[in-house]
Design an enzyme around this catalytic site. Structure first.
Site, PDB file in Angstrom:
ATOM      1  N   LYS A  53       0.838  -1.209   0.000  1.00 57.78           N
ATOM      2  CA  LYS A  53       0.000   0.000   0.000  1.00 57.78           C
ATOM      3  C   LYS A  53       0.867   1.252   0.000  1.00 57.78           C
ATOM      4  O   LYS A  53       0.621   2.200  -0.754  1.00 57.78           O
ATOM      5  CB  LYS A  53      -0.946  -0.004   1.214  1.00 57.78           C
ATOM      6  CG  LYS A  53      -2.097  -0.984   1.035  1.00 57.78           C
ATOM      7  CD  LYS A  53      -2.890  -1.240   2.309  1.00 57.78           C
ATOM      8  CE  LYS A  53      -3.894  -2.369   2.043  1.00 57.78           C
ATOM      9  NZ  LYS A  53      -4.641  -2.799   3.218  1.00 57.78           N
ATOM     10  N   GLN A  97      -4.936  -1.240   9.458  1.00 59.55           N
ATOM     11  CA  GLN A  97      -4.844  -2.587   8.889  1.00 59.55           C
ATOM     12  C   GLN A  97      -5.453  -3.617   9.847  1.00 59.55           C
ATOM     13  O   GLN A  97      -5.101  -3.655  11.031  1.00 59.55           O
ATOM     14  CB  GLN A  97      -3.369  -2.913   8.598  1.00 59.55           C
ATOM     15  CG  GLN A  97      -3.144  -4.241   7.922  1.00 59.55           C
ATOM     16  CD  GLN A  97      -3.691  -4.271   6.486  1.00 59.55           C
ATOM     17  OE1 GLN A  97      -3.543  -3.312   5.737  1.00 59.55           O
ATOM     18  NE2 GLN A  97      -4.317  -5.368   6.115  1.00 59.55           N
ATOM     19  N   ASP A 120     -11.397   2.758   3.768  1.00 58.74           N
ATOM     20  CA  ASP A 120     -11.755   1.331   3.698  1.00 58.74           C
ATOM     21  C   ASP A 120     -13.266   1.164   3.562  1.00 58.74           C
ATOM     22  O   ASP A 120     -13.743   0.077   3.236  1.00 58.74           O
ATOM     23  CB  ASP A 120     -11.295   0.607   4.985  1.00 58.74           C
ATOM     24  CG  ASP A 120     -10.084  -0.286   4.730  1.00 58.74           C
ATOM     25  OD1 ASP A 120      -9.819  -0.602   3.561  1.00 58.74           O
ATOM     26  OD2 ASP A 120      -9.427  -0.667   5.720  1.00 58.74           O
TER      27      ASP A 120
END
Ligand code: NDP
Length: 287
Positions: A53, A97, A120
């Site tokens: 990422k 995460q 997200d």
């Protein structure tokens, strides 16, 4: 034989488009969008994802802000970091995460993220906005699934989509997105009766189960679009391992009209959509 829906190629095209949009933002004298990634603990797969990422964020010209916290971090410390990132005007997207270490409540952490920075798309506000048809930040993997399906058929209107899996991160948001594309949507799960028959009704079949090669030719309607979200590591005869999807690729490809491979299908789309969401969050927050 089915058309292969190449996620690597589509993701590369999307990244090129994002790179051009970021370059235009910077050429106009504005700051580059910034994505903050928070990693807690030492989960090896999470380290690989976060490194990818960060690399891809920088490759499209955006600012990457990385926070790696030890396994021993207390939830209150993580929440304090999220609050600082929420308040930082140079941070447009925040990604914590998952999974978080044992003892941390991931729902509480997700709910602490400013919904306008929730790239997200997991915050209940964004989940609610998606399901009521309001502009929202939408989960990345489901967005990638729909983009790939639209590569096979540009207008999905009226198609029957069958989704196997009802998780909050894949199954349910894919269902919402396909409903927004005017599909007729069926969600199947572990309690579904006669799964092959239900799946065979689908012009589109999305597999998000987490069981290696569970769906075979008997689950696929001839000519259907098969989107395989599964990422499963299985041992090989030589003692190594390899990635396979939730679909038995060779069997399904013999029946399907179009199919995503694993690896190289849905997987590469996830980070590309994350970058896209960050630019979207930047623009919606007024840059
Ligand atoms: P979850 O474990 O959260 O959900 C799995 C779903 O599959 C559940 O709804 C479950 O039903 C259903 N299921 C399990 N067994 C069966 C069965 N025998 N028949 C029918 N349905 C069944 O998984 P996720 O949604 O998080 O992930 C699914 C897959 O996608 C995994 O392989 C994961 O690695 C992959 N993934 C890939 C990503 C990418 O970037 N490409 C991102 C995220 C996930 P029930 O609810 O009844 O238990």
């Amino acid at each position: 034989m089915a058309v292969i829906l190449d996620g690597k190629l589509l993701a590369a095209e999307l990244r090129e488009d994002i790179k051009a949009r970021v370059a235009a933002i910077c050429a106009a004298g504005r700051r580059a969008p910034g994505l903050a990634v928070v990693l807690v603990g030492g989960d090896p797969a999470s380290h690989v994802y976060v490194a990818a990422k960060v690399k891809q964020t920088e490759a499209v010209g955006m600012r990457s802000i990385e926070h790696r916290l030890p396994e021993t971090t207390r939830e209150a410390e993580l929440l304090a970091l999220v609050a600082r990132l929420n308040a930082d005007p140079a941070v447009d997207g925040i990604l914590v995460q998952l999974p978080l270490p044992k003892g941390m409540d991931s729902s509480r952490v997700i709910e602490a993220i400013d919904p306008a920075k929730d790239v997200d798309g997991f915050h209940p506000i964004n989940v609610g906005r998606l399901s009521t048809g309001l502009p929202a930040l939408v989960p990345c993997t489901p967005r990638g699934c729909v983009m790939l399906a639209r590569r096979a058929v540009a207008d999905l209107t009226g198609l029957h989509a069958v989704i196997v899996g009802r998780s909050n991160i894949v199954g349910k948001p894919v269902a919402q997105l396909l409903l927004a594309e005017n599909c007729t949507v069926t969600i199947a799960h572990s309690r579904t009766r006669d799964l092959p028959a239900v799946c065979r009704a689908g012009d589109i079949l999305v597999a998000a189960v987490g069981r290696p090669r569970m769906l075979g030719a008997e689950h696929v309607r001839p000519g259907a679009i098969v989107i395989d979200v599964g990422i499963n590591r299985v041992p090989t005869a030589d003692g190594r391992s390899r990635l396979v999807g939730d679909v038995d690729y060779d069997a399904a490809a013999a029946v399907a009209g179009a199919i995503t491979p694993v690896p190289g299908g849905v997987g590469p789309m996830t980070i590309a959509c994350l970058l896209d969401n960050t630019v979207l969050a930047y623009e919606r927050r007024g840059g």
